[in-house]
Design a protein around this motif. Structure first.
Motif, PDB file in Angstrom:
ATOM      1  N   THR A 114       0.833  -1.231   0.115  1.00  0.00           N
ATOM      2  CA  THR A 114      -0.171  -0.066  -0.155  1.00  0.00           C
ATOM      3  C   THR A 114       0.977   1.150  -0.134  1.00  0.00           C
ATOM      4  O   THR A 114       1.814   0.968  -0.192  1.00  0.00           O
ATOM      5  N   ALA A 115       0.428   2.371   0.061  1.00  0.00           N
ATOM      6  CA  ALA A 115       1.224   3.465   0.009  1.00  0.00           C
ATOM      7  C   ALA A 115       2.105   3.845   0.976  1.00  0.00           C
ATOM      8  O   ALA A 115       3.049   4.314   1.356  1.00  0.00           O
TER       9      ALA A 115
ATOM     10  N   TRP B 136       4.493   2.346   1.064  1.00  0.00           N
ATOM     11  CA  TRP B 136       5.791   2.035  -0.233  1.00  0.00           C
ATOM     12  C   TRP B 136       6.516   3.803   1.334  1.00  0.00           C
ATOM     13  O   TRP B 136       7.749   3.490   0.368  1.00  0.00           O
ATOM     14  N   GLN B 137       6.105   4.167   1.395  1.00  0.00           N
ATOM     15  CA  GLN B 137       6.420   5.469   2.509  1.00  0.00           C
ATOM     16  C   GLN B 137       7.615   5.016   3.574  1.00  0.00           C
ATOM     17  O   GLN B 137       8.386   5.226   3.432  1.00  0.00           O
TER      18      GLN B 137
END
Length: 105
Positions: free
Chosen positions: A43-44, A47-48
């Motif tokens: 998910t975002a 990735w963060q």
């Protein structure tokens, strides 16, 4: 040391499964590395965390410990454990293609 192929690229991993040459990592490898850790979708928030791990490694020579990772990434500790159930700093480092953080046992 074992050689593995992810997204068509061969990489050398140490005995614990961490990259020995982080510069060989590509974003295309991340989903395969995540799947090997039981994470089916990045998910975002994943990735963060991955980007923070790589940035901290490049800036300081090691990925951050869990609490520092939470602070730097903006992802709360509880959420880090949900995203990376087997251990946020260790698993995120593997997926980010960096060596095991110095703070991890």
């Amino acid at each position: 040391m074992p050689i593995h192929i992810y997204a068509g690229h061969s990489v050398v991993l140490d005995e614990d499964g961490y990259f020995t040459e982080p510069e060989r990592w590509t974003e295309e490898m991340a989903p395969y590395l995540a799947a090997a850790e039981g994470i089916t979708e990045l998910t975002a928030d994943h990735w963060q965390v991955i980007k923070v791990m790589r940035a901290e490694y490049h800036a300081k020579g090691s990925g951050p410990a869990v609490r520092a990772l939470a602070k730097i990434s903006g992802v709360p500790v509880k959420e880090l454990y949900r995203l990376f159930p087997k251990g946020p700093a260790k698993v995120a480092a593997k997926i980010a293609g960096i060596p095991k953080p110095h703070s991890c046992i």
